[in-house]
Design a protein around this motif. Structure first.
Motif, PDB file in Angstrom:
ATOM      1  N   LEU A  23     -17.377   3.453 -28.035  1.00  0.00           N
ATOM      2  CA  LEU A  23     -17.737   2.045 -28.261  1.00  0.00           C
ATOM      3  C   LEU A  23     -16.790   1.083 -27.548  1.00  0.00           C
ATOM      4  N   ALA A  24     -16.090   1.582 -26.540  1.00  0.00           N
ATOM      5  CA  ALA A  24     -15.249   0.700 -25.717  1.00  0.00           C
ATOM      6  C   ALA A  24     -16.158  -0.116 -24.804  1.00  0.00           C
ATOM      7  N   VAL A  25     -15.836  -1.374 -24.634  1.00  0.00           N
ATOM      8  CA  VAL A  25     -16.657  -2.250 -23.812  1.00  0.00           C
ATOM      9  C   VAL A  25     -16.591  -1.804 -22.356  1.00  0.00           C
ATOM     10  N   LYS A  26     -17.758  -1.611 -21.752  1.00  0.00           N
ATOM     11  CA  LYS A  26     -17.856  -1.267 -20.331  1.00  0.00           C
ATOM     12  C   LYS A  26     -17.985  -2.543 -19.506  1.00  0.00           C
ATOM     13  N   LEU A  27     -18.937  -3.404 -19.895  1.00  0.00           N
ATOM     14  CA  LEU A  27     -19.146  -4.660 -19.176  1.00  0.00           C
ATOM     15  C   LEU A  27     -20.047  -5.582 -19.975  1.00  0.00           C
TER      16      LEU A  27
END
Length: 184
Positions: free
Chosen positions: A120-124
């Motif tokens: 759930l880490a932000v990619k873009l």
């Protein structure tokens, strides 16, 4: 019996007057200051206000969302209409400047956020640009949003509004490799 002058000149008299003044002040404050509901009290909606459900996405954004789902497959989750404050941590060396900045980002939302499916880490962030984005105020907002997210290390991709999108073209615009297929 004591005269009013004797009452006022005694310590007991001053204490009585002080208590009466505090009681009157407390009564006035309770009647005139707005109250905040505590966690136990239900909040009420002011009379004359009507609430109805609202669509999260416009029909155009909804079409884009479904195309985006096909493009990213199971590799990424898509969050929509996230407030900017959920994407960035704010710290200030001078605490006085922080409230002004957080007020600037508090009510701004981004269209779409891709996050890694497992971490759930932000990619873009994806901003869907339509004709409204050509207005001066929207351009200024867009520059601000892009700058804040860039400072936080979050890439922003602007996608022009179109009638349709292919998964391949979206992946290309987003700089993504071929996705894992969606599970049924």
């Amino acid at each position: 019996m004591l005269s009013p002058v004797d009452v006022l000149s005694s310590n007991i008299g001053l204490s009585i007057i002080a208590v009466i003044a505090l009681v009157l002040l407390a009564k006035w404050l309770l009647e005139h200051l707005p109250t905040r509901p505590s966690g136990d009290q239900p909040t009420t909606i002011p009379q004359g206000i009507t609430l109805t459900p609202k669509s999260i996405l416009s029909p155009t954004e909804n079409r884009f969302f479904h195309s985006l789902r096909l493009a990213v497959g199971d590799d990424y989750e898509i969050f929509v209409q996230l407030p900017m404050w959920t994407l960035v941590n704010t710290h200030a060396h001078t605490p006085k400047i922080l409230p002004g900045f957080t007020n600037q980002i508090r009510l701004k939302r981004v269209d779409f956020v891709l996050v890694h499916a497992t971490t759930l880490a932000v990619k873009l962030v994806i901003e869907l640009d339509d004709a409204a984005h050509l207005r001066g105020d929207r351009r200024t907002r867009g520059v601000f949003v892009d700058h804040v997210l860039a400072q936080a290390g979050i890439p922003v991709v602007h996608i022009r509004l179109a009638n349709s999108y292919t998964p391949q073209s979206l992946r290309s615009q987003l700089g993504l490799s071929s996705p894992q297929p969606l599970e049924a």
